[in-house]
Design an enzyme around this catalytic site. Structure first.
Site, PDB file in Angstrom:
ATOM      1  N   ASN A   1       0.844  -1.210   0.000  1.00  9.08           N
ATOM      2  CA  ASN A   1       0.000   0.000   0.000  1.00  9.08           C
ATOM      3  C   ASN A   1       0.874   1.254   0.000  1.00  9.08           C
ATOM      4  OD1 ASN A   1      -3.090  -0.371   0.287  1.00  9.08           O
ATOM      5  ND2 ASN A   1      -2.216  -2.016   1.510  1.00  9.08           N
TER       6      ASN A   1
ATOM      7  N   LEU B   1       0.937  -2.336  12.879  1.00 12.67           N
ATOM      8  CA  LEU B   1       0.291  -3.261  13.819  1.00 12.67           C
ATOM      9  C   LEU B   1       0.255  -2.790  15.258  1.00 12.67           C
ATOM     10  CD1 LEU B   1       1.419  -6.708  12.355  1.00 12.67           C
ATOM     11  CD2 LEU B   1      -0.665  -5.389  11.937  1.00 12.67           C
TER      12      LEU B   1
ATOM     13  N   ASN C   1      -6.640   4.986   8.761  1.00  8.39           N
ATOM     14  CA  ASN C   1      -6.191   3.597   8.668  1.00  8.39           C
ATOM     15  C   ASN C   1      -7.031   2.866   7.636  1.00  8.39           C
ATOM     16  OD1 ASN C   1      -4.861   1.141   9.536  1.00  8.39           O
ATOM     17  ND2 ASN C   1      -6.791   0.590  10.528  1.00  8.39           N
TER      18      ASN C   1
ATOM     19  N   HIS D   1      -8.496  -0.931   6.729  1.00  8.43           N
ATOM     20  CA  HIS D   1      -8.709  -2.254   7.330  1.00  8.43           C
ATOM     21  C   HIS D   1      -9.278  -3.172   6.242  1.00  8.43           C
ATOM     22  CE1 HIS D   1      -9.297  -5.134  10.538  1.00  8.43           C
ATOM     23  NE2 HIS D   1     -10.502  -5.377  10.046  1.00  8.43           N
TER      24      HIS D   1
HETATM   25  C1  GRF Z   1      -3.366  -4.506   4.300  1.00  5.51           C
HETATM   26  O1  GRF Z   1      -4.123  -5.684   4.183  1.00  5.51           O
HETATM   27  C2  GRF Z   1      -4.149  -3.509   5.100  1.00  5.51           C
HETATM   28  O2  GRF Z   1      -5.534  -3.602   4.936  1.00  5.51           O
HETATM   29  C3  GRF Z   1      -3.788  -3.875   6.498  1.00  5.51           C
HETATM   30  O3  GRF Z   1      -2.424  -4.255   6.453  1.00  5.51           O
HETATM   31  C4  GRF Z   1      -2.135  -4.725   5.142  1.00  5.51           C
HETATM   32  C5  GRF Z   1      -0.963  -3.942   4.608  1.00  5.51           C
HETATM   33  O4  GRF Z   1      -0.444  -4.627   3.524  1.00  5.51           O
HETATM   34  N1  GRF Z   1      -4.009  -2.755   7.384  1.00  5.51           N
HETATM   35  P1  GRF Z   1       0.876  -4.007   2.808  1.00  5.51           P
HETATM   36  O5  GRF Z   1       2.010  -4.078   3.809  1.00  5.51           O
HETATM   37  O6  GRF Z   1       0.544  -2.584   2.426  1.00  5.51           O
HETATM   38  O7  GRF Z   1       1.103  -4.884   1.610  1.00  5.51           O
END
Ligand code: GRF
Length: 194
Positions: free
Chosen positions: A16, A87, A104, A106
């Protein structure tokens, strides 16, 4: 137009974060100025180094029971925080420093399938186990409870009978990459009208 530096907090792969950095690369106002992580070996740190975005690695004690690195964030001119797979719970001192300015994402349709321990594959396993017919993503304001703040955006996807947690994760990740950057832009610009 004043620049609007944002920080991305992440603990994992950073897919992301990578999409968000790309989305804002040539943006006239918003730029990703800092990647913050609690894990110096996280994939997101490699992405930051490759994209030449400064990195701040958090120490648990100072984050949870100290100043939560607010001085560093203020010194870096950070105006907005984006959690993308971060986290740790956000401490009150940081929420007070950035009221309504922390969002955030989710990987489920909150308020269902949220809360402590509900992250990554745990979420998709619970959705499949409960034979849900749909899932999706939720983008929300961060408050002092896990996955609890005001919901800003949701996007649904069907869950087919043949779906597994892994195939559902792929669909959810695609939604995240498609919608999170533009929702960040919308939220930041709404708070900083030109
Ligand atoms: C994603 O699934 C998001 O929804 C959750 O953590 C994950 C992040 O994935 N909060 P990445 O590290 O961005 O690939």
């Amino acid at each position: 137009m004043p620049m609007l530096p944002i920080a991305i907090f992440a603990s994992g792969k950073g897919s992301n974060a990578e999409k968000i950095i790309s989305y804002f690369r040539h943006h006239p106002q918003i730029r990703v100025s800092l990647i913050v992580s609690n894990k110096s070996d996280a994939g997101v740190v490699d992405i930051a180094n490759r994209e030449k975005v400064p990195v701040l690695i958090l120490k648990k004690e100072r984050f949870h029971r100290g100043d939560a690195y607010v001085p560093e964030l203020i010194a870096a001119g950070i105006q907005f925080l984006v959690l993308a797979g971060f986290l740790w719970k956000i401490p009150a001192v940081l929420i007070r420093a950035y009221p309504e300015k922390i969002i955030n994402i989710h990987p489920a349709l909150l308020p269902k399938y949220g809360g402590k321990g509900m992250y990554g594959h745990h979420v998709h396993e619970a959705v499949i186990a409960n034979q849900e017919t749909e899932s999706g993503i939720t983008i929300h304001v961060v408050d002092e409870l896990y996955d609890h703040g005001r919901i800003l955006f949701q996007q649904r996807c069907p869950v087919q009978p043949e779906d597994t947690p892994a195939t559902l994760a792929v669909k959810i990740t695609e939604l995240e990459h498609r919608y999170f950057p533009e929702q960040i832009e919308k939220t930041v610009l709404l708070q900083n009208p030109r």
